[in-house]
Design an enzyme around this catalytic site. Structure first.
Site, short mmCIF file in Angstrom:
data_model
loop_
_atom_site.label_atom_id
_atom_site.label_comp_id
_atom_site.label_asym_id
_atom_site.label_seq_id
_atom_site.Cartn_x
_atom_site.Cartn_y
_atom_site.Cartn_z
CD GLU A 125 -101.74 56.17 45.65
OE1 GLU A 125 -101.16 56.51 44.60
OE2 GLU A 125 -101.68 55.01 46.12
CG PHE B 87 -92.81 46.43 52.09
CD1 PHE B 87 -92.08 46.66 50.94
CD2 PHE B 87 -94.17 46.23 51.98
CE1 PHE B 87 -92.68 46.66 49.69
CE2 PHE B 87 -94.79 46.23 50.73
CZ PHE B 87 -94.04 46.44 49.59
CD GLN B 88 -96.11 49.39 50.09
OE1 GLN B 88 -97.11 49.18 50.76
NE2 GLN B 88 -96.14 49.43 48.76
CE LYS C 115 -102.25 45.47 58.44
NZ LYS C 115 -102.02 44.87 57.15
CG MET D 140 -97.27 80.33 31.10
SD MET D 140 -97.80 81.90 30.37
CE MET D 140 -99.42 82.06 31.08
#
Ligand code: TPP
Ligand code: MG
Lengths: 572, 168
Positions: free
Chosen positions: A49, A111-112, A161, A486
């Site tokens: 993602e 959940f999630q 949802k 760097m």
């Protein structure tokens, strides 16, 4: 007729003219994915993602349109946070849709479930949790409006949802009503007059342009102003491409624009930093006096009166006190100013400006940007120079972060806006490859090149697969110095050469890795290999990963040590 | 306007906000995220439906205050910021003070309550709870006097402020 939340989602995107979504599915957004095939929108399935967020960002920077991504709740949402923060720091218009657990479960550690609105509050321009399907169309409308107007930025919309499953009458609001949001676009004419009065009398003016010039498409106005005032121009990293660094002579040869100073700041050119420190009027245009630009703030542009245009009032007099603030859109402000200059051209301009431009020419000749081609190995700067030489003029360059980014800024001479996509504000390693993919989605026929480091490229390497399976022929040029270069450079200069945790002698074989992904892998280990490898890559209609074995000890110079004034540069 | 006013001066700022979920955390998050101070903060609905008013007291020099005001204005849910630096304004705060009130001190407590036009709002065998409203100076003064008798607990509301109406 009633539509479901998922259907409304796609109707809204259609109204906003969205052509592509970068996304990754999961339980909370399954209803949206279930609906997706019924709509003509293109979906690019990413592999992580963070990649989706950077792709949407690259797409947005390359086109000026709003980039869109769609991810699931919980880990899907948190994986986008670095991408959102990257876009926020560089004012990139984006709308991020995240799934959320059903509203009755919110707050239950479901959940999630994660409070993504809370997490992203400080790194979005604004964000929303949609609690009622009746608010969905309005919120999406507002999100796009906020993302692209004023100072652009990412806006996140969290979609539970059950809201997506619920139905309602679809009505897309004609107008946006946000009582607390009215960005000032039109500049104050009195301030424009004051700016002109000051510029008129300047002996040693400098125009200092930032990303605002690109965002507002003010590059033509900037060039016009610079020419009319015969004022030299420097830009920030974000402003590169806002002024033509080189111009073409009749024989086709490209030479530096006589008014071009190069980038300023920590790795700015000698002449840019000296010009800023000695100018009598500094005109900041869509730039925000970042600490990487100003060095020691109390010693920045000590002799100058400062004019500053910015669409965001919080940027004005934040770090440096400004004499003439102008709140408004850069393009509008420069148009107004140019009208005044045109009406009343400065007399004997050439004569007045000669000593200043001559001084700048001397600075340029004494300390030009340079590196020594010595020994057997490839110099990384040489690779960038060759890329510039061989790439078409409309090529889009992205970078990773570190030395690769600074050498690109120094040795690639950008002439067009939106051709350099780089994470300036946040400095996000792993930005360049997904951003290149996003740009390539927008412009399938242009050459898109990610100038990468061997460290950074591994941070989102999985997106190689996205490029390959979507036929996106991005080119990756790894400046492989076997170091987090760097950081190694800072250790060399300021940490007693204690190279703790910066050596990358264990890396994958990038040629084999490219092959494993189904892309083309090429390698160059000697200077004479560089050009053939680039030519082959640029003429291949497939993703190509080029592994340039460059000198591991090379540093980026000039360099202003942290806390020093920008005239106190370490030179090669 | 001069840019030099000593550090640490208190400033009162009014913020009219849309009554959206999370608006308070946007305002509070702005202060913590940017390292600004909050001395006190009050929030409640206004007479206009859907709008709330936050009054907050902060410290900082003029430069910081300027940034705070601009940053507040930048929040999408903020409708108006009232900067009271150049305006006359009234500000009030309410405090509830639970004080020890034994046989020999009750009279003294009641006398102080009277002087400050405060009220006793709860009485028990050993304690009085006092309600007092006023500006900073008044609240400080009563706290000091009652403190000599024995304060058990204090709850203060933080300040609420409004600009004075123009007299002409
Ligand atoms: C996500 C992230 N982590 C850490 C850093 C700190 N950092 C800045 S440059 C750099 C080294 C990058 O190495 P490489 O990609 O090989 O580039 P080079 O400097 O060698 O060109 C690091 C670790 C960063 N900018 N971003
Ligand atoms: Mg490296």
């Amino acid at each position: 007729m009633k539509l479901t939340g998922a259907q409304i989602f796609f109707e809204c995107l259609k109204k906003e003219g969205v052509e592509v979504i970068f996304g990754f599915p999961g339980g909370a957004v399954l209803d949206i994915y279930h609906e997706m095939p019924n709509h003509p929108i293109r979906h690019i399935l990413v592999r992580h993602e963070q990649g989706a967020a950077h792709m949407a960002d690259g797409y947005a920077r390359a086109t000026g349109k709003v980039g869109v991504c769609l991810v699931t709740s919980g880990p899907g949402a948190t994986n986008t946070v670095t991408g959102i923060a990257t876009a926020y720091m560089d004012s990139v218009p984006m709308v991020i849709f995240t799934g959320q657990v059903p509203t009755p479960l919110i707050g239950n550690d479901a959940f999630q479930e994660v409070d993504i609105v809370g997490i992203t509050r400080p790194c979005t321009k604004h964000n929303y949790l949609v609690k009622d399907v009746n608010d969905l169309a309005r919120i999406i409308r507002e999100a796009f409006y906020l993302a692209r107007t004023g100072r652009p930025g990412p806006v996140l919309v969290d979609l539970p949802k059950d809201v997506i499953q619920a139905s309602t009458e679809f009505r897309y609001p004609k107008a946006v009503h946000l009582r607390g949001y009215r960005p000032t676009v039109e500049p104050h004419q009195g301030q424009i007059h004051r700016a002109w009065e000051l510029l008129k009398t300047a002996k040693r003016p400098v125009l200092y342009a930032g990303g605002g010039v690109i965002i507002s498409s003010a590059h033509k106005e900037l060039l016009r102003l610079a020419e009319m005032l015969q004022a030299p121009v420097t830009t920030t990293l974000m402003g590169l491409g806002g002024f033509p660094a080189v111009i073409k002579k009749e024989n086709g040869e490209r030479v530096l624009h006589p008014l071009w100073l190069g980038m300023l700041g920590m790795h700015g050119t000698f002449r840019a930093n000296m010009a800023v420190q000695n100018c009598d009027v500094l005109f900041a245009i869509g730039a925000r006096f970042d600490d990487r630009v100003t060095g020691k703030i109390s010693g920045f542009a000590p002799k100058a009166k400062i004019i500053h245009i910015d669409v965001d009032p919080t940027s004005i007099s934040k770090n440096v006190l400004v004499d003439i603030p102008i709140v408004g859109d850069c393009k509008k402000a420069l148009q107004r100013l140019n009208e005044l200059v045109e009406k009343e051209p400065i007399e004997n301009l050439e004569e007045i400006r000669f000593p200043w431009l001559d001084q700048i020419r001397q600075w340029r000749e004494t300390y030009p940007l340079a590196y020594k081609q010595e020994g057997e190995g490839i110099k990384p700067q040489y690779v960038v120079e060759k890329i510039f030489e061989l790439a078409s003029e409309d090529a889009i360059i992205t970078t990773e972060v570190g030395q690769n980014q600074m050498w690109t800024a120094q040795y690639f001479h950008f002439t067009r806006p939106r051709t350099l996509l780089t994470s300036g504000g946040l400095g996000t390693m792993g930005y360049g490859l997904p951003a290149a993919i996003g740009a390539q989605v927008a412009f399938p026929d242009r050459l898109v090149i990610d100038v990468a480091g061997d460290g950074s490229i591994q941070m989102n390497i999985q997106e190689m697969m996205t490029a390959v399976c979507n036929d996106l022929p991005v080119k990756i040029a790894i400046l492989n110095n076997r170091f987090l270069g760097m950081v190694r450079q800072w250790q060399e200069l300021f940490y007693n050469k204690n190279y703790c945790a910066t050596c990358l002698d264990a890396s994958p074989d990038f040629v084999k890795l490219a092959d494993a992904y189904g892309a083309v892998g090429l390698r160059a280990t000697k200077p004479e290999d560089v050009e053939p490898v680039l030519r082959e890559a640029f003429s291949t209609r497939r993703p190509v990963m080029m592994d340039f074995w460059v000198n591991p000890e090379e540093g980026v110079y000039p360099m202003v040590p942290a806390g020093k004034e920008i005239s106190e540069m370490l030179l090669v | 306007m001069s840019m030099t006013r000593p550090n640490g001066l208190k400033h009162t700022i009014g913020v009219l906000v849309e009554n959206q979920p999370g608006v308070l955390s946007r305002v509070a998050g702005l202060f913590s995220g940017r390292g600004f101070n909050i001395e006190s903060l009050t929030v409640a609905e206004t007479n206009e439906p859907g709008l709330s008013r936050i009054t907050l007291v902060t410290t900082g020099d003029q430069h910081i205050l300027e940034q705070i005001i601009k940053q507040l204005n930048k929040l999408v849910n903020v409708i108006k910021v009232f900067d009271f630096r150049d305006t006359e304004f009234v500000e009030r705060e309410m405090a509830l003070i639970k004080v020890r009130a034994e046989q020999h001190t009750r009279a003294e407590v009641l006398r102080i309550v009277d002087i400050f036009r405060a009220k006793v709002v709860d009485v028990s065998p050993h304690f009085y709870t006092i309600e007092v409203t006023g500006d900073d100076g008044k609240i400080q003064a009563i706290l000091e006097l009652l403190g000599q008798i024995g304060i058990v607990e204090v709850a203060r509301t933080g300040k609420a402020a409004l600009a004075r109406a123009k007299k002409h």
